[in-house]
Design a protein around this motif. Structure first.
Motif, short mmCIF file in Angstrom:
data_model
loop_
_atom_site.label_atom_id
_atom_site.label_comp_id
_atom_site.label_asym_id
_atom_site.label_seq_id
_atom_site.Cartn_x
_atom_site.Cartn_y
_atom_site.Cartn_z
N CYS A 107 -2.52 -0.70 -4.76
CA CYS A 107 -3.25 -0.14 -3.62
C CYS A 107 -2.63 1.18 -3.16
CB CYS A 107 -3.24 -1.11 -2.45
SG CYS A 107 -4.35 -2.49 -2.67
N TRP A 108 -3.52 2.12 -2.83
CA TRP A 108 -3.12 3.44 -2.36
C TRP A 108 -3.94 3.80 -1.13
CZ3 TRP A 108 0.57 6.31 -4.94
CH2 TRP A 108 0.96 5.82 -6.19
N SER A 109 -3.31 4.48 -0.20
CA SER A 109 -3.98 5.06 0.94
C SER A 109 -3.85 6.57 0.80
CB SER A 109 -3.32 4.59 2.25
OG SER A 109 -3.89 5.28 3.33
N THR B 197 -8.47 2.71 1.71
CA THR B 197 -7.53 2.23 0.70
C THR B 197 -8.27 2.09 -0.61
OG1 THR B 197 -6.31 1.02 2.39
CG2 THR B 197 -5.92 0.38 0.12
N VAL C 159 -4.38 10.09 2.56
CA VAL C 159 -4.56 10.66 3.89
C VAL C 159 -4.51 12.18 3.83
CG1 VAL C 159 -3.55 8.64 5.03
CG2 VAL C 159 -2.07 10.56 4.41
N VAL D 206 0.86 -1.18 0.00
CA VAL D 206 0.00 0.00 0.00
C VAL D 206 0.90 1.23 0.00
CG1 VAL D 206 -1.78 1.29 1.24
CG2 VAL D 206 -1.83 -1.21 1.24
N THR E 148 1.17 5.27 0.32
CA THR E 148 0.42 6.32 0.98
C THR E 148 0.72 7.66 0.32
OG1 THR E 148 0.46 5.12 3.06
CG2 THR E 148 -0.02 7.47 3.18
N SER F 45 -9.63 0.27 11.74
CA SER F 45 -8.99 1.42 11.11
C SER F 45 -9.99 2.22 10.29
CB SER F 45 -7.86 0.93 10.19
OG SER F 45 -7.38 2.01 9.42
N GLN G 255 -8.72 4.18 7.96
CA GLN G 255 -7.91 4.48 6.79
C GLN G 255 -8.60 3.89 5.55
OE1 GLN G 255 -3.84 3.44 7.23
NE2 GLN G 255 -3.46 3.33 5.04
N PRO H 216 -12.00 -0.91 5.04
CA PRO H 216 -10.88 -0.84 5.99
C PRO H 216 -10.70 -2.18 6.70
CG PRO H 216 -12.72 0.55 6.71
CD PRO H 216 -13.09 -0.04 5.40
#
Length: 126
Positions: A116-118, A108, A120, A75, A77, A104, A106, A100
């Protein structure tokens, strides 16, 4: 990650480099720094700047190549001042939001290339 250290830049392998570059440009405001193309203009390798970071995107053709699948579970970020807007643009561009894991909050997303990317918001101090 330091912005100019290519040794630490994530190296993403995708099946269509041009498509991935278009997604990262539209959704994450990435800027192409360098592109390697075939004589017909087909992009096979690119270096992108996303915020203060760099990432490398390359295309792999061989079916069953383990290096392509290797980065699917990692992942990455990315920090943005308006993560909700980025998520909306990502979904509109073909990404899928993943639920999630556990308690969490967070979020994704999986981009059209399967990575995959998070996303924030800015880190708050004090």
């Amino acid at each position: 990650m330091r912005a100019h250290d290519q040794r630490t830049a994530p190296h993403l392998t995708v099946s269509d480099t041009s498509e991935a570059i278009a997604f990262y440009t539209d959704v994450f405001d990435a800027v192409a720094i360098q592109r390697e193309c075939l004589l017909d203009g087909h992009v096979v390798h690119a270096e992108l700047a996303v915020g203060g970071h760099r990432l490398i995107v390359s295309e792999w053709w061989e079916a069953g190549d383990l290096s392509v699948a290797a980065n699917r579970d990692e992942v990455l970020t990315i920090e943005r001042t308006d993560p909700e807007s980025v998520l909306r643009r990502a979904v509109a561009a073909g990404a899928h939001v993943e639920p999630p894991a556990g308690p969490s909050h967070q979020v994704t997303l999986r981009d059209p290339a399967g990575l995959c990317w998070s996303v924030v918001g800015p880190q708050r101090t004090g």
